[in-house]
Scaffold this active site. Structure first.
Site, PDB file in Angstrom:
ATOM      1  N   GLY A 240      16.416  94.958   2.893  1.00 29.42           N
ATOM      2  CA  GLY A 240      17.104  95.161   4.158  1.00 29.42           C
ATOM      3  C   GLY A 240      16.671  94.127   5.177  1.00 29.42           C
ATOM      4  N   SER A 241      16.708  94.507   6.430  1.00 30.62           N
ATOM      5  CA  SER A 241      16.428  93.557   7.500  1.00 30.62           C
ATOM      6  C   SER A 241      14.936  93.278   7.635  1.00 30.62           C
ATOM      7  CB  SER A 241      16.967  94.089   8.827  1.00 30.62           C
ATOM      8  OG  SER A 241      16.167  95.148   9.312  1.00 30.62           O
ATOM      9  N   THR A 242      14.634  92.099   8.157  1.00 36.74           N
ATOM     10  CA  THR A 242      13.245  91.725   8.378  1.00 36.74           C
ATOM     11  C   THR A 242      12.576  92.647   9.390  1.00 36.74           C
ATOM     12  OG1 THR A 242      13.671  89.430   7.766  1.00 36.74           O
ATOM     13  CG2 THR A 242      11.746  89.834   9.146  1.00 36.74           C
ATOM     14  N   GLY A 245      11.594  95.691   7.635  1.00 40.00           N
ATOM     15  CA  GLY A 245      10.504  95.357   6.730  1.00 40.00           C
ATOM     16  C   GLY A 245       9.157  95.340   7.430  1.00 40.00           C
ATOM     17  N   GLU A 262      12.338  92.633   0.194  1.00 41.38           N
ATOM     18  CA  GLU A 262      13.368  91.593   0.063  1.00 41.38           C
ATOM     19  C   GLU A 262      14.204  91.671   1.329  1.00 41.38           C
ATOM     20  OE1 GLU A 262      16.548  89.852  -0.011  1.00 41.38           O
ATOM     21  OE2 GLU A 262      17.253  91.310  -1.483  1.00 41.38           O
ATOM     22  N   CYS A 295      22.379  88.823   1.558  1.00 42.65           N
ATOM     23  CA  CYS A 295      21.152  88.284   2.153  1.00 42.65           C
ATOM     24  C   CYS A 295      20.888  86.849   1.723  1.00 42.65           C
ATOM     25  CB  CYS A 295      19.968  89.178   1.811  1.00 42.65           C
ATOM     26  SG  CYS A 295      19.819  89.544   0.055  1.00 42.65           S
TER      27      CYS A 295
END
Length: 492
Positions: A240-242, A245, A262, A295
């Site tokens: 997903g999104s940083t 994360g 990831e 992504c």
């Protein structure tokens, strides 16, 4: 059949071997991206449901032979793979209606890519080394026989996104189960059924209770917060999104969970001045497949300044030719539908506005298209005359937006490609030795030379920098879920 006439089955929970609704009886609306209307219902798990799923996974890992019975796991996962393939048409339908995927994308990356990925993991499983003989060593006056063994980490929380849900679900779940872990899968709220059907097929395959669990929830954070904080969970695998994360790393820190992430990307598509069929290669950079919701999708096109005007003209022609070929629900060749949600549409449109304010020039798109239907449609959009310091060149948009940047020479192209917080994918087109030399200097995890496939089920996939840590798919993707143990046996 039109999407507005399709009603999907209810997405149910799968906990401790049972398919059921939420313990509270609550459900939430599953919204179809093509229409913006309700296409089904999903079980809205409570904290108690999530707790039960974690407990079931913990019990199955600690008190059954699942972690050590490799042959049984392998045969069961082959049966599971076969059931997924037998349900391909149903999976394609879910991808079209729930994910908003056009038929051409649904049948390719969404479903066949996922099924091929399952094949790749099963092919890689025999390559995993479970025990190594490190021989005798004399220390302190006596011999020791040494073994190194690799064994399952434990309970895995698999938290997955909405863009290619089956593909990511399989990449995490099949790899973790092959490794001998037990799993709690939390699909994205926008795509609950693609997670739930994995539970249904696990029940059909005869999975032991607790080995695999699925919890769907309207709340985007509740289940994830529980899974990432709970000491009974040993590893978190998240795509997903940083930003999310980073939150997961914070949550996992107190219990020192292993974390595999990831995350986002802003990959570069570099066309060299000696690339054969230069205009066609440039045209191939259009960000249209699945509305750019990938992504690793290269969304920065880097072209030589010496051929910049030629590249811009090729793009103008390509986008003009594509203008009537997207957003078609029933067209088998269509590869671009809506974005996933109203929220995502608003995000993409905000970046298009930012790009215009930054001084980039639109040569295609730039508008929302409510005339395409009640769903969430954004035109294929292309910005030229951009530079790499612009937000549209640095930040992940996750929509059908291409940013075109000129470069001076090979060194400049490498510098621009690496001038990013991300490092997930990328592509270089040109004479093979020159292109290969360039990709070896680009700080990213999956690079293509002249269109070669660098993302397949038997190859490791993951990012550098803020694109994440760890690898998914391939032998390395299974090994992410293993611990390493050294054993010394006194021999004399």
């Amino acid at each position: 059949m039109r999407s507005q006439n399709v009603t999907l089955p209810e997405a149910r929970l799968y906990i401790d071997g049972k398919l059921r609704g939420a313990s509270s009886g609550k459900t939430y609306d599953n919204i179809g991206p093509w229409t913006g209307e309700v296409v089904g219902q999903a079980a809205d798990a409570s904290a108690a449901d999530v707790d039960e799923a974690i407990a079931a996974a913990r019990r199955a890992f600690d008190s059954t032979d699942w972690p050590v019975n490799r042959e049984y796991r392998f045969e069961l996962m082959k049966k599971y793979r076969d059931l997924l393939k037998a349900n391909r048409d149903k999976l394609v339908q879910i991808a079209r209606v729930e994910v908003g995927s056009a038929i051409g994308a649904a049948a390719r990356a969404q479903i066949d890519g996922a099924l091929n990925g399952a094949d790749g993991l099963l092919e890689c499983f025999p390559q995993v080394t479970w025990e190594e003989d490190r021989g005798l060593r004399n220390e302190y006056g006596f011999d020791t026989k040494r073994l190194v063994v690799h064994e399952a980490v434990g309970v895995v929380a698999a938290i997955t996104p909405w863009n290619v849900p089956l593909y990511v679900n399989i990449g995490k779940v099949v790899a973790a189960l092959l490794a001998g872990c037990t799993v709690v899968l939390k699909p994205a709220p926008d795509t609950p059924l693609m997670g739930s059907i994995m539970g249904e097929l696990a029940a059909e395959a005869g999975f032991p209770p607790g080995v695999f669990n699925v919890v769907t929830s309207a709340d985007p954070a509740m289940a994830g917060e529980m899974l990432t904080r709970d000491p009974r969970v040993d590893l978190v695998s998240f795509t997903g999104s940083t930003a999310v994360g980073k939150r997961i790393m914070e949550n996992a820190a107190p219990t020192l969970k292993r974390v595999f992430l990831e995350l986002g990307g802003k990959s570069a598509y570099i066309v060299l001045d000696d690339s054969p069929n230069f205009p066609m290669v440039v045209m191939g950079s259009m960000v249209v497949f699945h509305a750019g919701q990938g992504c690793a999708y290269p969304t920065r096109l880097l072209v030589p300044r010496s051929r910049y005007e030629e590249a811009v003209k090729a793009l103008e022609m390509a986008y003009a030719g594509f203008s009537s070929k997207w957003g078609l629900y029933d067209e088998p060749t269509c590869i671009m539908g809506p974005v996933i949600s109203k929220r995502q549409l608003e995000r993409v449109m905000s970046y298009i506005e930012i790009g215009q304010k930054e001084g980039a020039r639109l040569i295609a798109g730039g508008k929302a298209r409510p005339d395409k239907g009640g769903g969430f449609f954004v035109e294929p959009t292309c910005f030229v005359d951009a530079n790499n310091s612009m937000r549209i060149a640095q930040e992940e948009i996750f929509g059908p937006v291409l940013v075109v940047i000129p470069y001076e020479d090979d060194e400049d192209a490498i510098r621009i490609a690496n001038d990013s917080i991300y490092g997930l994918g990328g592509a270089v087109f040109g004479s093979t030795p020159r292109a290969l030399a360039m990709v070896k200097r680009i700080r990213a995890g999956a690079l293509s030379v002249n269109g070669g496939m660098s993302i397949t089920g038997d190859l490791p996939f993951g990012g550098y920098k803020q694109s994440g840590m760890g690898r998914e798919w391939g032998r390395e993707g299974i090994e992410e879920f293993l611990e390493t143990k050294a054993i010394g046996i006194r021999a004399s």
